[in-house]
Every structure is written in structure tokens, then in C-alpha cells.
Scaffold this motif. Structure first.
Motif, short mmCIF file in Angstrom:
data_model
loop_
_atom_site.label_atom_id
_atom_site.label_comp_id
_atom_site.label_asym_id
_atom_site.label_seq_id
_atom_site.Cartn_x
_atom_site.Cartn_y
_atom_site.Cartn_z
N ALA A 1 0.84 -1.20 0.00
CA ALA A 1 0.00 0.00 0.00
C ALA A 1 0.88 1.25 0.00
O ALA A 1 0.56 2.24 -0.69
CB ALA A 1 -0.93 0.00 1.21
N ARG A 2 1.98 1.22 0.75
CA ARG A 2 2.92 2.36 0.73
C ARG A 2 3.54 2.51 -0.66
O ARG A 2 3.72 3.62 -1.14
CB ARG A 2 4.03 2.17 1.77
N LEU A 3 3.85 1.38 -1.28
CA LEU A 3 4.40 1.42 -2.64
C LEU A 3 3.39 2.02 -3.61
O LEU A 3 3.75 2.85 -4.45
CB LEU A 3 4.81 0.02 -3.10
N ALA A 4 2.12 1.66 -3.48
CA ALA A 4 1.07 2.22 -4.33
C ALA A 4 0.96 3.73 -4.12
O ALA A 4 0.81 4.49 -5.08
CB ALA A 4 -0.26 1.52 -4.06
N ALA A 5 1.05 4.16 -2.86
CA ALA A 5 0.99 5.60 -2.57
C ALA A 5 2.18 6.32 -3.18
O ALA A 5 2.03 7.41 -3.75
CB ALA A 5 0.95 5.83 -1.05
N LEU A 6 3.36 5.73 -3.09
CA LEU A 6 4.54 6.34 -3.70
C LEU A 6 4.41 6.40 -5.22
O LEU A 6 4.75 7.41 -5.83
CB LEU A 6 5.80 5.53 -3.34
N THR A 7 3.93 5.34 -5.81
CA THR A 7 3.76 5.30 -7.26
C THR A 7 2.78 6.38 -7.70
O THR A 7 3.00 7.08 -8.69
CB THR A 7 3.30 3.90 -7.73
N SER A 8 1.72 6.55 -6.94
CA SER A 8 0.74 7.59 -7.22
C SER A 8 1.36 8.97 -7.04
O SER A 8 1.09 9.90 -7.81
CB SER A 8 -0.47 7.42 -6.31
N GLU A 9 2.19 9.12 -6.03
CA GLU A 9 2.80 10.40 -5.69
C GLU A 9 3.86 10.83 -6.71
O GLU A 9 3.89 11.97 -7.13
CB GLU A 9 3.43 10.31 -4.30
N CYS A 10 4.74 9.90 -7.07
CA CYS A 10 5.88 10.33 -7.89
C CYS A 10 6.20 9.42 -9.06
O CYS A 10 7.19 9.63 -9.75
CB CYS A 10 7.11 10.52 -7.00
#
Length: 164
Positions: A126-135
Motif C-alpha cells: 500500500a505504501r508502494l502504491a501511494a509512492l507510485t501515485s505520488e511520484c
């Protein structure tokens, strides 16, 4: 230039540009959106760069900038990297950093690594998905967390630390 050489240069620059936060365990620092003032976290960053976890923790406690996402991120990092990792304490500070700045890339990456240390692959993803969405997928923090997740899976769902 290798990532290690780049990292060493970034560590040297951190003393002169403390608005940078550590981007990953092996990579150079990247600027963050809500950097602390130059005199606020520079000494702690220098101690972290030297892997002096105890003095870094003492310095961060002295600064006590609880309203700063960078400060909370560094507290979480030091508690996670210390000789005896304090995973619960680290999580507390990472969560505080993300409450202050939900887009803090370094905290998203580091807290994802913490999730792996705790055996929580779903939360790390989920953190990886948030990072991918972010940057995006090419973002350094995204790449570092993805690599950590890949190492975790390859090791039979066990955390594999990097050399840093």
C-alpha cells in the motif's frame, strides 16, 4: 558514478544543505517539500550519515520539532536503524510524519520498509502504491521500496536488510 559514490557526495552535501532528507538506505538525499530550517536538523543528519544512532537520537530529542514531517521521519529512521530497533517507536514517528505530510516520499518509503520488517507485506505494498501515485514508477523512493519488497518476497517473505 555508482550509487554508493553518489550517496557519499550527498552525505557531504547534507551538512551544507540540510533541507535534504535521506532518500533511501543506499541512495543520495533528495529535497523534501517541508524541510526544516538549516540549523535545526543538520547535526542530526550528520550523525545519521555517520551511523551514530545514539547521538542522532539525542540530537533529535534536543531539537524536538514534533510539528515537522522531516523531524518525525528522521526519528522513525533512527529508531528503526539503531542497534536494537524500536519498531513500535519508529512506526509512531512515521505515522506522525504522514499525518503532517501524507505525501512525504521518504516517510512513505521508510515506513514501507518498516512494514516489511514487521512482516506486513500488504501494508508495504500500500505504501508502494501511494509512492507510485505520488511520484511515479521512476521515482527513486518508489524504486527503493519496490526493490525491498522484491527482496522480501525472494527471501520467502522475510525482511532482507540492505548494507546501509
Amino acid at each position: 558514478m555508482t550509487a554508493r559514490h553518489t550517496f557519499a557526495l550527498a552525505l557531504a552535501a547534507a551538512a551544507f544543505a540540510p533541507s535534504f532528507a535521506f532518500a533511501s538506505d543506499d541512495a543520495p538525499a533528495k529535497p523534501t517539500a517541508h524541510a526544516a530550517p538549516a540549523d535545526n536538523l543538520g547535526q542530526a543528519r550528520a550523525q545519521i550519515a555517520a551511523r551514530q544512532w545514539g547521538p542522532a537520537l539525542d540530537e533529535l530529542r534536543r531539537v524536538n520539532d514534533t510539528g515537522s514531517a522531516d523531524w518525525n521521519n528522521l526519528m522513525g529512521f533512527v529508531l528503526r536503524k539503531g542497534k536494537t530497533p524500536d519498531l513500535a517507536g519508529s512506526e509512531k514517528y512515521y505515522d506522525a510524519a504522514l499525518r503532517i505530510d501524507p505525501h512525504h516520499r521518504n516517510t512513505l518509503e521508510y515506513s514501507g520498509e518498516l512494514c516489511l520488517m514487521k512482516g506486513d507485506l500488504a501494508k508495504a505494498q500500500a505504501r508502494l502504491a501511494a509512492l507510485t501515485s505520488e511520484c511515479g514508477a521512476s521515482c527513486e523512493q518508489t524504486g527503493e521500496l519496490k526493490a525491498a519488497i522484491d527482496r522480501y518476497k525472494a527471501a520467502g517473505n522475510k525482511y532482507v536488510s540492505t548494507s546501509w
